[in-house]
Write a protein that holds these residues in place. Sequence first.
Motif, PDB file in Angstrom:
ATOM      1  N   ALA A 108      29.449  26.150  53.633  1.00 16.52           N
ATOM      2  CA  ALA A 108      29.630  26.605  52.258  1.00 16.52           C
ATOM      3  C   ALA A 108      28.963  27.960  52.088  1.00 16.52           C
ATOM      4  O   ALA A 108      28.036  28.304  52.819  1.00 16.52           O
ATOM      5  N   ALA A 109      29.453  28.743  51.130  1.00 16.20           N
ATOM      6  CA  ALA A 109      28.884  30.060  50.861  1.00 16.20           C
ATOM      7  C   ALA A 109      28.986  30.386  49.379  1.00 16.20           C
ATOM      8  O   ALA A 109      29.850  29.861  48.677  1.00 16.20           O
ATOM      9  N   LYS A 114      25.738  34.318  50.773  1.00 14.51           N
ATOM     10  CA  LYS A 114      24.703  33.428  51.282  1.00 14.51           C
ATOM     11  C   LYS A 114      25.357  32.101  51.654  1.00 14.51           C
ATOM     12  O   LYS A 114      26.130  31.553  50.889  1.00 14.51           O
ATOM     13  N   GLY A 115      25.030  31.615  52.847  1.00 14.58           N
ATOM     14  CA  GLY A 115      25.721  30.425  53.317  1.00 14.58           C
ATOM     15  C   GLY A 115      24.815  29.340  53.824  1.00 14.58           C
ATOM     16  O   GLY A 115      23.626  29.548  54.078  1.00 14.58           O
ATOM     17  N   ILE A 116      25.400  28.192  53.970  1.00  8.86           N
ATOM     18  CA  ILE A 116      24.706  27.037  54.511  1.00  8.86           C
ATOM     19  C   ILE A 116      25.705  26.224  55.325  1.00  8.86           C
ATOM     20  O   ILE A 116      26.874  26.098  54.960  1.00  8.86           O
ATOM     21  N   GLY A 132      20.878  33.853  54.665  1.00  9.41           N
ATOM     22  CA  GLY A 132      20.844  34.724  53.499  1.00  9.41           C
ATOM     23  C   GLY A 132      19.769  34.387  52.493  1.00  9.41           C
ATOM     24  O   GLY A 132      19.755  34.938  51.407  1.00  9.41           O
ATOM     25  N   TYR A 133      18.863  33.481  52.834  1.00 11.28           N
ATOM     26  CA  TYR A 133      17.774  33.126  51.944  1.00 11.28           C
ATOM     27  C   TYR A 133      16.454  33.485  52.617  1.00 11.28           C
ATOM     28  O   TYR A 133      16.332  33.421  53.844  1.00 11.28           O
ATOM     29  N   GLU A 147      31.254  31.292  61.031  1.00 12.28           N
ATOM     30  CA  GLU A 147      32.218  30.759  60.068  1.00 12.28           C
ATOM     31  C   GLU A 147      32.201  31.530  58.765  1.00 12.28           C
ATOM     32  O   GLU A 147      33.171  31.533  58.026  1.00 12.28           O
ATOM     33  N   LEU A 148      31.063  32.161  58.424  1.00 10.10           N
ATOM     34  CA  LEU A 148      30.931  32.815  57.122  1.00 10.10           C
ATOM     35  C   LEU A 148      31.425  34.217  57.126  1.00 10.10           C
ATOM     36  O   LEU A 148      31.447  34.975  57.942  1.00 10.10           O
TER      37      LEU A 148
END
Length: 148
Positions: A108-109, A114-116, A132-133, A147-148
């Motif tokens: 997810a983004a 910012k993604g996870i 991104g954190y 993937e992002l």
Amino acid sequence: MAALIAGLEADPVVMQWQAAAIATLQQQAQATQQAIVTEQFDQVAPLLKAAQDQTQEIVAIANAAQLKADQRDYIANSIAQTLEEMGFGLLYRQPEHDHPASAILIGAATNSGKGICVSVPVEGEVLYDVEGYAMGGISLGMGCSDEL
């Protein structure tokens, strides 16, 4: 014995999780048939008893595996829903491998990039990689940045 096997084959949960065990049971059925044909009747009763015992074990193992997979799916769905509620857009939700006991991967983004990535296994810990954190992430080789 053929009725036992037919009953197991009609159960999609059993076939999904225990197809190899069913194949073994079919071989035992052939051995039982051969014992009857060759008039080795003293071998038939133990073979039938073993088949009945195996049938119960096959069903129990399949049901336990399906319960674990259902729990994994519930957890993965809850994580995906929570990420969406937090403003993430789901990029993918897919099994890690082509097997029913495979982990579910969620990527997810946010609109800001910012993604996870989350891996929810059937057993064990839920693994994640946050990008991104400021807190950093745990690199798990899931390919989240790819993937992002």
